[in-house]
Design a protein around this motif. Structure first.
Motif, PDB file in Angstrom:
ATOM      1  N   ASN A  25       6.632 -11.761   6.832  1.00 57.93           N
ATOM      2  CA  ASN A  25       6.287 -11.998   5.427  1.00 57.93           C
ATOM      3  C   ASN A  25       5.594 -13.344   5.250  1.00 57.93           C
ATOM      4  OD1 ASN A  25       7.549  -9.574   4.864  1.00 57.93           O
ATOM      5  ND2 ASN A  25       9.375 -10.524   3.996  1.00 57.93           N
ATOM      6  N   GLY A  26       6.036 -14.347   5.996  1.00 54.68           N
ATOM      7  CA  GLY A  26       5.429 -15.676   5.907  1.00 54.68           C
ATOM      8  C   GLY A  26       4.077 -15.751   6.578  1.00 54.68           C
ATOM      9  N   LYS A  27       3.910 -15.026   7.673  1.00 57.54           N
ATOM     10  CA  LYS A  27       2.644 -15.045   8.394  1.00 57.54           C
ATOM     11  C   LYS A  27       1.555 -14.300   7.637  1.00 57.54           C
ATOM     12  CE  LYS A  27       0.506 -14.219  12.834  1.00 57.54           C
ATOM     13  NZ  LYS A  27       0.674 -13.943  14.231  1.00 57.54           N
ATOM     14  N   PHE A  28       1.937 -13.221   6.962  1.00 55.05           N
ATOM     15  CA  PHE A  28       0.971 -12.408   6.222  1.00 55.05           C
ATOM     16  C   PHE A  28       1.426 -12.214   4.777  1.00 55.05           C
ATOM     17  CE2 PHE A  28       0.286 -11.060  10.644  1.00 55.05           C
ATOM     18  CZ  PHE A  28      -1.054 -11.395  10.757  1.00 55.05           C
ATOM     19  N   PRO A  29       1.346 -13.279   3.964  1.00 59.19           N
ATOM     20  CA  PRO A  29       1.686 -13.112   2.546  1.00 59.19           C
ATOM     21  C   PRO A  29       0.602 -12.290   1.855  1.00 59.19           C
ATOM     22  CG  PRO A  29       0.807 -15.297   2.929  1.00 59.19           C
ATOM     23  CD  PRO A  29       0.940 -14.644   4.276  1.00 59.19           C
ATOM     24  N   ILE A  30       0.954 -11.675   0.758  1.00 58.59           N
ATOM     25  CA  ILE A  30      -0.039 -10.971  -0.042  1.00 58.59           C
ATOM     26  C   ILE A  30      -0.897 -12.046  -0.704  1.00 58.59           C
ATOM     27  CG2 ILE A  30       1.540 -10.711  -2.009  1.00 58.59           C
ATOM     28  CD1 ILE A  30      -1.013  -8.112  -0.997  1.00 58.59           C
ATOM     29  N   LEU A  31      -2.199 -11.988  -0.513  1.00 57.62           N
ATOM     30  CA  LEU A  31      -3.080 -13.053  -1.014  1.00 57.62           C
ATOM     31  C   LEU A  31      -3.619 -12.703  -2.389  1.00 57.62           C
ATOM     32  CD1 LEU A  31      -5.104 -13.813   2.238  1.00 57.62           C
ATOM     33  CD2 LEU A  31      -3.150 -15.057   1.323  1.00 57.62           C
ATOM     34  N   CYS A  32      -3.347 -13.570  -3.326  1.00 52.85           N
ATOM     35  CA  CYS A  32      -3.838 -13.416  -4.680  1.00 52.85           C
ATOM     36  C   CYS A  32      -5.174 -14.149  -4.801  1.00 52.85           C
ATOM     37  CB  CYS A  32      -2.808 -14.006  -5.636  1.00 52.85           C
ATOM     38  SG  CYS A  32      -3.248 -13.792  -7.343  1.00 52.85           S
ATOM     39  N   ALA A  33      -6.052 -13.641  -5.647  1.00 51.83           N
ATOM     40  CA  ALA A  33      -7.375 -14.251  -5.813  1.00 51.83           C
ATOM     41  C   ALA A  33      -7.308 -15.606  -6.520  1.00 51.83           C
ATOM     42  CB  ALA A  33      -8.293 -13.310  -6.578  1.00 51.83           C
ATOM     43  N   LYS A  34      -6.231 -15.861  -7.252  1.00 52.93           N
ATOM     44  CA  LYS A  34      -6.115 -17.126  -7.975  1.00 52.93           C
ATOM     45  C   LYS A  34      -5.577 -18.203  -7.037  1.00 52.93           C
ATOM     46  CE  LYS A  34      -4.128 -19.354 -11.967  1.00 52.93           C
ATOM     47  NZ  LYS A  34      -3.180 -19.246 -13.063  1.00 52.93           N
ATOM     48  N   LYS A  35      -6.340 -19.255  -6.908  1.00 56.48           N
ATOM     49  CA  LYS A  35      -5.925 -20.361  -6.047  1.00 56.48           C
ATOM     50  C   LYS A  35      -4.628 -20.970  -6.593  1.00 56.48           C
ATOM     51  CE  LYS A  35      -8.074 -24.098  -3.565  1.00 56.48           C
ATOM     52  NZ  LYS A  35      -8.777 -23.531  -2.421  1.00 56.48           N
ATOM     53  N   GLY A  36      -3.695 -21.183  -5.720  1.00 53.78           N
ATOM     54  CA  GLY A  36      -2.422 -21.781  -6.120  1.00 53.78           C
ATOM     55  C   GLY A  36      -1.334 -20.771  -6.450  1.00 53.78           C
ATOM     56  N   CYS A  37      -1.695 -19.502  -6.633  1.00 53.24           N
ATOM     57  CA  CYS A  37      -0.685 -18.484  -6.894  1.00 53.24           C
ATOM     58  C   CYS A  37      -0.009 -18.164  -5.568  1.00 53.24           C
ATOM     59  CB  CYS A  37      -1.297 -17.219  -7.488  1.00 53.24           C
ATOM     60  SG  CYS A  37      -0.059 -15.947  -7.834  1.00 53.24           S
ATOM     61  N   GLU A  38       1.294 -18.270  -5.522  1.00 54.79           N
ATOM     62  CA  GLU A  38       2.029 -18.055  -4.282  1.00 54.79           C
ATOM     63  C   GLU A  38       2.947 -16.848  -4.369  1.00 54.79           C
ATOM     64  OE1 GLU A  38       3.907 -21.632  -2.954  1.00 54.79           O
ATOM     65  OE2 GLU A  38       2.035 -22.768  -3.042  1.00 54.79           O
ATOM     66  N   PHE A  39       2.560 -15.853  -5.172  1.00 53.09           N
ATOM     67  CA  PHE A  39       3.370 -14.647  -5.290  1.00 53.09           C
ATOM     68  C   PHE A  39       3.465 -13.974  -3.927  1.00 53.09           C
ATOM     69  CE2 PHE A  39       3.682 -10.036  -5.801  1.00 53.09           C
ATOM     70  CZ  PHE A  39       4.861  -9.957  -6.506  1.00 53.09           C
ATOM     71  N   ASN A  40       4.665 -13.621  -3.531  1.00 56.33           N
ATOM     72  CA  ASN A  40       4.873 -12.895  -2.282  1.00 56.33           C
ATOM     73  C   ASN A  40       6.169 -12.113  -2.415  1.00 56.33           C
ATOM     74  OD1 ASN A  40       4.170 -12.043   0.255  1.00 56.33           O
ATOM     75  ND2 ASN A  40       4.990 -13.822   1.302  1.00 56.33           N
ATOM     76  N   VAL A  41       6.190 -10.935  -1.850  1.00 54.77           N
ATOM     77  CA  VAL A  41       7.380 -10.096  -1.875  1.00 54.77           C
ATOM     78  C   VAL A  41       7.616  -9.522  -0.488  1.00 54.77           C
ATOM     79  CG1 VAL A  41       7.197  -9.461  -4.308  1.00 54.77           C
ATOM     80  CG2 VAL A  41       6.084  -8.059  -2.603  1.00 54.77           C
ATOM     81  N   CYS A  42       8.795  -8.984  -0.298  1.00 52.64           N
ATOM     82  CA  CYS A  42       9.122  -8.351   0.976  1.00 52.64           C
ATOM     83  C   CYS A  42       8.333  -7.046   1.111  1.00 52.64           C
ATOM     84  CB  CYS A  42      10.620  -8.106   1.077  1.00 52.64           C
ATOM     85  SG  CYS A  42      11.282  -6.904  -0.091  1.00 52.64           S
ATOM     86  N   SER A  43       8.239  -6.551   2.321  1.00 50.07           N
ATOM     87  CA  SER A  43       7.479  -5.325   2.577  1.00 50.07           C
ATOM     88  C   SER A  43       8.027  -4.112   1.823  1.00 50.07           C
ATOM     89  CB  SER A  43       7.407  -5.053   4.070  1.00 50.07           C
ATOM     90  OG  SER A  43       6.626  -6.045   4.691  1.00 50.07           O
ATOM     91  N   PRO A  44       9.347  -3.904   1.738  1.00 54.69           N
ATOM     92  CA  PRO A  44       9.822  -2.759   0.952  1.00 54.69           C
ATOM     93  C   PRO A  44       9.393  -2.830  -0.525  1.00 54.69           C
ATOM     94  CG  PRO A  44      11.565  -3.511   2.391  1.00 54.69           C
ATOM     95  CD  PRO A  44      10.459  -4.530   2.485  1.00 54.69           C
ATOM     96  N   CYS A  45       9.440  -4.003  -1.130  1.00 53.24           N
ATOM     97  CA  CYS A  45       9.006  -4.136  -2.527  1.00 53.24           C
ATOM     98  C   CYS A  45       7.492  -3.938  -2.640  1.00 53.24           C
ATOM     99  CB  CYS A  45       9.410  -5.495  -3.095  1.00 53.24           C
ATOM    100  SG  CYS A  45      11.186  -5.632  -3.389  1.00 53.24           S
ATOM    101  N   LEU A  46       6.743  -4.444  -1.674  1.00 52.46           N
ATOM    102  CA  LEU A  46       5.291  -4.265  -1.666  1.00 52.46           C
ATOM    103  C   LEU A  46       4.941  -2.787  -1.499  1.00 52.46           C
ATOM    104  CD1 LEU A  46       2.696  -5.872  -1.902  1.00 52.46           C
ATOM    105  CD2 LEU A  46       2.748  -6.204   0.576  1.00 52.46           C
ATOM    106  N   THR A  47       5.689  -2.093  -0.656  1.00 53.59           N
ATOM    107  CA  THR A  47       5.488  -0.659  -0.470  1.00 53.59           C
ATOM    108  C   THR A  47       5.772   0.092  -1.763  1.00 53.59           C
ATOM    109  OG1 THR A  47       6.058  -0.836   1.863  1.00 53.59           O
ATOM    110  CG2 THR A  47       6.222   1.352   0.877  1.00 53.59           C
ATOM    111  N   THR A  48       6.819  -0.306  -2.467  1.00 51.93           N
ATOM    112  CA  THR A  48       7.152   0.326  -3.745  1.00 51.93           C
ATOM    113  C   THR A  48       6.054   0.088  -4.769  1.00 51.93           C
ATOM    114  OG1 THR A  48       9.516   0.106  -3.307  1.00 51.93           O
ATOM    115  CG2 THR A  48       8.865   0.406  -5.611  1.00 51.93           C
ATOM    116  N   MET A  49       5.543  -1.143  -4.831  1.00 55.85           N
ATOM    117  CA  MET A  49       4.430  -1.435  -5.754  1.00 55.85           C
ATOM    118  C   MET A  49       3.238  -0.526  -5.455  1.00 55.85           C
ATOM    119  SD  MET A  49       4.307  -5.612  -5.936  1.00 55.85           S
ATOM    120  CE  MET A  49       2.675  -5.619  -6.641  1.00 55.85           C
ATOM    121  N   LEU A  50       2.909  -0.389  -4.178  1.00 56.49           N
ATOM    122  CA  LEU A  50       1.772   0.421  -3.764  1.00 56.49           C
ATOM    123  C   LEU A  50       2.019   1.898  -4.062  1.00 56.49           C
ATOM    124  CD1 LEU A  50      -0.999   0.304  -2.378  1.00 56.49           C
ATOM    125  CD2 LEU A  50       0.190   0.659  -0.210  1.00 56.49           C
ATOM    126  N   SER A  51       3.222   2.383  -3.782  1.00 55.17           N
ATOM    127  CA  SER A  51       3.565   3.777  -4.066  1.00 55.17           C
ATOM    128  C   SER A  51       3.477   4.072  -5.555  1.00 55.17           C
ATOM    129  CB  SER A  51       4.975   4.096  -3.578  1.00 55.17           C
ATOM    130  OG  SER A  51       5.039   3.996  -2.188  1.00 55.17           O
TER     131      SER A  51
END
Length: 157
Positions: A25-51
């Motif tokens: 999760n730390g090596k590959f955070p979800i990258l937001c287009a807004k500089k300074g935004c550090e939103f990141n979630v675990c893979s299960p939550c990211l999978t749920t968002m995508l689903s």
């Protein structure tokens, strides 16, 4: 991911991942287009968002009930407007600048490299064996392309 004591927990589910998953999760955070935004979630939550995004039709139009000028809700069909649904950062509302699918694949590859790649088959459960042999040459090539796309987008922001 937010800090709780010495460990990092998911900003959505508040679960503390295993050390291998935390590294991924730390090596590959979800990258937001807004500089300074550090939103990141675990893979299960990211999978749920995508689903949820795909279940909703991915760019499907939703009916949005607008409020009338006097503050009351107006449910008249002619005054409703539609809004596009996009997979955006829940924190800053900007679109992610990397493919969520790429992030999930890269995180999965990190866990595979760290935990399963060199483990003997006898030591692994059935699900771990499936995961170990999931990474054939085609998937490894896809992973390398995803890694290149991720790095290119990371440099751009």
């Amino acid at each position: 991911m937010k800090k709780t004591t010495n460990e990092t927990s998911c900003a959505v589910c508040n679960k503390v991942p295993s050390p291998d998953i935390a590294i991924a999760n730390g090596k590959f955070p979800i990258l937001c287009a807004k500089k300074g935004c550090e939103f990141n979630v675990c893979s299960p939550c990211l999978t749920t968002m995508l689903s949820n995004f795909y279940e909703d039709g991915g760019g499907v139009q939703l009916r949005h009930v607008s409020n009338s000028s006097d503050g009351r809700e107006n449910n008249d069909e002619n005054t409703n407007e539609s809004v596009d649904l996009h997979l955006n950062c829940p924190t800053c509302k900007n679109p992610f600048c990397v493919s969520v699918e790429d992030v999930l694949m890269l995180r999965r590859a990190v866990v595979w490299r760290r935990a399963l790649r060199n483990a003997s088959d006898e030591e692994l459960s059935a699900s771990e064996l499936r995961e170990k042999y999931y990474w054939n040459e085609t998937r490894l090539s896809e992973m390398k392309l995803a890694e290149t796309r991720y790095e290119n987008n990371a440099v751009a922001i």
